[in-house]
Write an enzyme that holds these catalytic residues in place. Structure first.
Site, PDB file in Angstrom:
ATOM      1  N   GLU A 132      10.936  -8.405  -2.712  1.00 19.99           N
ATOM      2  CA  GLU A 132      11.444  -7.109  -2.234  1.00 19.99           C
ATOM      3  C   GLU A 132      10.823  -6.932  -0.854  1.00 19.99           C
ATOM      4  O   GLU A 132       9.643  -6.628  -0.731  1.00 19.99           O
ATOM      5  CB  GLU A 132      11.022  -6.026  -3.231  1.00 19.99           C
ATOM      6  N   LYS A 177      -2.350  -8.574  -7.460  1.00 21.91           N
ATOM      7  CA  LYS A 177      -3.173  -8.382  -6.267  1.00 21.91           C
ATOM      8  C   LYS A 177      -2.641  -7.170  -5.515  1.00 21.91           C
ATOM      9  O   LYS A 177      -1.595  -7.222  -4.868  1.00 21.91           O
ATOM     10  CB  LYS A 177      -3.110  -9.607  -5.354  1.00 21.91           C
ATOM     11  N   GLU A 189      11.806  -2.444  11.847  1.00 20.49           N
ATOM     12  CA  GLU A 189      11.433  -1.494  10.801  1.00 20.49           C
ATOM     13  C   GLU A 189      10.324  -0.592  11.381  1.00 20.49           C
ATOM     14  O   GLU A 189       9.325  -1.086  11.901  1.00 20.49           O
ATOM     15  CB  GLU A 189      10.928  -2.263   9.585  1.00 20.49           C
ATOM     16  N   TRP A 227       0.814  -1.224   0.000  1.00 19.99           N
ATOM     17  CA  TRP A 227       0.000   0.000   0.000  1.00 19.99           C
ATOM     18  C   TRP A 227       0.847   1.274   0.000  1.00 19.99           C
ATOM     19  O   TRP A 227       0.329   2.357  -0.238  1.00 19.99           O
ATOM     20  CB  TRP A 227      -0.929   0.006   1.230  1.00 19.99           C
ATOM     21  N   CYS A 243      10.175   1.160   2.506  1.00 18.43           N
ATOM     22  CA  CYS A 243      11.125   0.098   2.913  1.00 18.43           C
ATOM     23  C   CYS A 243      12.545   0.633   2.958  1.00 18.43           C
ATOM     24  O   CYS A 243      13.419  -0.010   3.524  1.00 18.43           O
ATOM     25  CB  CYS A 243      11.080  -1.057   1.930  1.00 18.43           C
TER      26      CYS A 243
END
Ligand code: SIN
Length: 459
Positions: free
Chosen positions: A231, A156, A363, A132, A265
């Site tokens: 990824e 998707k 993260e 997203w 990321c």
């Protein structure tokens, strides 16, 4: 059939309700993509390229509309969302060119009566699962090389941000791509993952998302030995050495750390600054961070939008609380951080950060910038590498020997040297270690969609 409510993270209002694609229909869509592949694989490279260019033209013509969708469903400030559409389209344009450069070769044989040719062929139907945080760019950097290579693709999108994908696919059809060459399904990650990994027509899985989900997909894809590009997560270190241009480093930290409210990321996750300059750097950073305008992405001048949902907010608050408990100095009180309510958080700097804090090991995906001082560069490199992740790393230094040392020793796939924004369609993006494998972008980004076949001819 159950419905998906797409929410606006700035208001939590429902923007649109969509039908989930049933499992039977997902299978049928993959079957149709397989049928479409039989035709699309035979279309010549110049025509594939022309269709991609037409798609790019339509995306450019609809930039405002697509950007608005990104902001509405993803929360990204409108100006940044427009930047994302341009970035997304740079992949379409790049792979429109690369479609014409899928070269084979000839190999000198070891006997005079033989010729050996090597050719590149599309792998087949691709199953793509996208996140997203970049609802447009993560789609095009999978779809464009797949289509350029002669594959067909079923995508998707994340359940939080399907509307951008739907519009991009509509525009692709308008550009002339066959309906089932490029399609989407509305599904949970689990349903799509199971369908993609178990259907024999899917020959490649491409995924951008979390490392745990990536590991499940890798395991499931192994059963039928499907090719995969992963990824996955990151934990980017941002090292600022004592000879750095501090003002430039502060600007780049802001660009890297606060892009999409810290939800990328490759965002700087942990900032290591040489002890000689750490106070100066932190003060300048704090002034800039506190000046960032937080608000609804549709409002003029917003620089930091909402986080995607309450879960994301809770994770960030947990990291702040943990840092406070371990001696970190948080530049705003918790009340001030949360005063806008909903999914909004005011950005903060955490000085005196320590390596054992959650924010240095998990993260973050949020607007916190933890700063830790170091005295020895080798130690900073060691700490930077001491993680299962290896996606992006950054460093600031004006000394070429220090720069080359960092480039050589950091175990990361994407490195920014005096550069807080290294992403580009013409460069290979991807990680080391548990940040995944395979590359997207650049000449490398089309390779995962191609099989190598050689022909030995006896004359
Ligand atoms: C990501 O965060 O997954 C992608 C960021 C980029 O392409 O720059």
């Amino acid at each position: 059939m159950s419905k998906l409510s797409v929410l606006n993270p700035a208001t939590n209002a429902v923007i649109k309700e969509l039908e989930y694609t049933s499992n039977e229909e997902i299978t049928a869509q993959i079957d149709r993509a397989y049928e479409a592949f039989q035709e699309w694989r035979t279309v010549d490279a110049h025509e594939r390229s022309a269709k991609l260019l037409k798609w790019a033209e339509l995306i450019d013509a609809h930039i405002d509309e697509i950007a608005e969708l990104i902001t509405l469903e993803g929360g990204k400030p409108l100006a940044e969302a427009k930047g994302e559409v341009a970035y997304a389209n740079s992949y379409v344009k790049w792979y429109a060119e690369e479609a014409k450069r899928i070269y084979g070769r000839t190999i000198p044989a070891n006997t005079p009566d033989k010729e050996i040719l090597v050719g590149k062929f599309p792998v087949g139907v691709v199953g793509a699962i996208t996140p997203w945080n970049f609802p447009a760019a993560m789609i095009t950097r999978k779809m464009a090389p797949a289509l350029a290579a002669g594959c067909t693709i079923v995508c998707k999108p994340a359940v939080q941000t399907p509307l951008t994908t739907i519009r991009l696919v509509e525009l692709a059809h308008e550009a002339g791509f066959p309906k089932d060459a490029i399609s989407f399904i509305i599904a949970s990650g689990r349903d799509a993952g199971e369908a993609f990994t178990s259907h024999e027509a899917i020959r490649k899985i491409t995924f951008t998302g979390s490392t745990p989900v990536g590991k499940t997909l890798i395991k499931d894809a192994a059963d039928s030995v499907k090719n995969a590009t992963m990824e996955l997560g990151g934990l980017a270190p941002f090292i600022i050495h004592k000879d750095a241009d501090i003002d430039a480093a502060v600007e780049a930290t802001i660009a890297s750390k606060f892009r999409n409210a810290g939800q990328t990321c490759i965002c700087a996750n942990r900032i290591y600054v040489h002890e000689d300059i750490v106070d100066q750097y932190t003060e300048k950073l704090m002034t800039k961070v506190h000046g960032l305008k937080v608000g609804n992405g549709m409002d003029e001048g917003t620089e930091v939008g909402p986080l995607i949902n309450q879960g994301a907010v809770d994770k960030v608050l947990d990291q702040i609380t943990d840092a406070m408990g371990k001696g970190g100095h948080v530049s705003r009180s918790l009340d001030e951080v949360t005063e806008l309510g909903g999914n909004f958080l005011k950005p903060v700097v955490i000085s005196n950060a320590k390596q054992d804090m959650k924010v240095m090991n998990e993260e973050t995906f949020g607007p916190i910038a933890p700063v830790m001082a170091y005295s020895d560069l080798d130690e900073a490199i060691k700490i930077a590498n001491d993680t299962p992740f290896g996606l992006a790393a950054y460093f600031y230094t004006n000394d070429y020997r220090t720069g080359l040392k960092l480039y050589n020793e950091l175990e990361y796939g994407v490195i920014g040297w005096n550069d807080g924004g290294p992403s580009a369609a013409h460069a290979p993006f991807g990680g080391f270690k548990e940040s995944g494998y395979g590359r997207e972008g650049g000449t490398e980004g089309i390779e995962p969609y191609l099989e190598t076949k050689y022909l030995s001819i006896k004359k």
